[in-house]
Design an enzyme around this catalytic site. Sequence first.
Site, PDB file in Angstrom:
ATOM      1  CG  ASP A   1      -9.250  -3.825  15.196  1.00 51.53           C
ATOM      2  OD1 ASP A   1      -8.204  -3.168  15.393  1.00 51.53           O
ATOM      3  OD2 ASP A   1      -9.425  -4.566  14.206  1.00 51.53           O
TER       4      ASP A   1
ATOM      5  CG  HIS B   1      -7.816  -1.975   5.684  1.00 53.06           C
ATOM      6  ND1 HIS B   1      -8.624  -0.938   6.061  1.00 53.06           N
ATOM      7  CD2 HIS B   1      -7.148  -2.344   6.806  1.00 53.06           C
ATOM      8  CE1 HIS B   1      -8.463  -0.703   7.357  1.00 53.06           C
ATOM      9  NE2 HIS B   1      -7.582  -1.536   7.832  1.00 53.06           N
TER      10      HIS B   1
ATOM     11  CD  GLU C   1     -10.112  -3.970   7.617  1.00 57.09           C
ATOM     12  OE1 GLU C   1      -9.058  -4.646   7.683  1.00 57.09           O
ATOM     13  OE2 GLU C   1     -10.448  -3.139   8.492  1.00 57.09           O
TER      14      GLU C   1
ATOM     15  NE  ARG D   1      -0.630   0.317   4.959  1.00 56.33           N
ATOM     16  CZ  ARG D   1      -1.255   0.712   6.065  1.00 56.33           C
ATOM     17  NH1 ARG D   1      -2.555   0.963   6.038  1.00 56.33           N
ATOM     18  NH2 ARG D   1      -0.585   0.848   7.202  1.00 56.33           N
TER      19      ARG D   1
END
Length: 297
Positions: free
Chosen positions: A212, A168, A271, A98
């Site tokens: 998360d 993501h 994601e 990324r």
Amino acid sequence: MSIDELNASFAISDHLTWVEGPGGLPIARANFGHAETEISLHGAHVLSFKIDGEPIIWLSKEAVFNGKKAIRGGVPVCWPWFADHPTDADKPAHGVARTSEWRALKTEQLDDGIALELGLTDSEQTREVWDHAFELRLSVELKADSLTVTLTSTNIDSIPLEFGCALHTYFAISGVHSAYISGLENVGYIDSIDNDQRKVLADAIHIDREVDRIYTQTESAVLIHDPDWDRTIRIDKTGSASTVVWNPWIDKAARMSDFGDDEYLGMVCVETTNAADDVRTVAAGESHTISQTISLA
Ligand code: TA6
């Protein structure tokens, strides 16, 4: 390649053009029917996906476009590991893809859409972080009512390699207090903010705190229900048996310099990943492909 060279080789009249985006970064701007998307060569990063001008993918107003940092929002390509490196805390979170400069390989007008393929091969820069030989292909297919993002990782090294990864994706929602997520009920998950405890919930996911979670052993589609915007976003996937759901909530949002303090209210990450138990070992010469298709249900 310069913008002119990119347009000479890869533009598609009326449907795909290359422009200089924020920070001077080359961006492909594609449209088909009422759908449109933008992809940055930096990180092979899908920056936006809109239908009838309405954002489905979210991008932070504070995102940094300096050609070094990962762009906050859109679809970061996390590879060859998800989150922190499993053994070396000095390595960059979410790997090297990324924050690398990808190259345009191919663009194509399909009967029902537009396709773009970007590539990344190991280099001096990537080998400083991860000393292996690889080839990555990121393809984006824009259709009138969907966006498909596909990552193919090929092991061109001489030994088996472990590939963890994530598409993501940050999704735009009207508000965390009304949107909710279904498709992961009764699916076991690793709670990354509670000592990686393994848990399971029977209900849909309502965001009312930092979330998360790595949901494991799931290949199911996920739906983001957004009654205030009168829409439901559907995420289908292949090549992935784990799905991550993340919202930073107040404190973590405030700690991120490229994330507005109140932006947690209008986004959620769902994601498509190969993370935790779902990291893939790929033999020399072999490939692994992971893909997600985003549409309105
Ligand atoms: O989405 C899961 C996650 O690993 C979170 O823990 C959070 O760190 C997020 O990725 C963003 O990571 P980044 O390195 O982009 O700030």
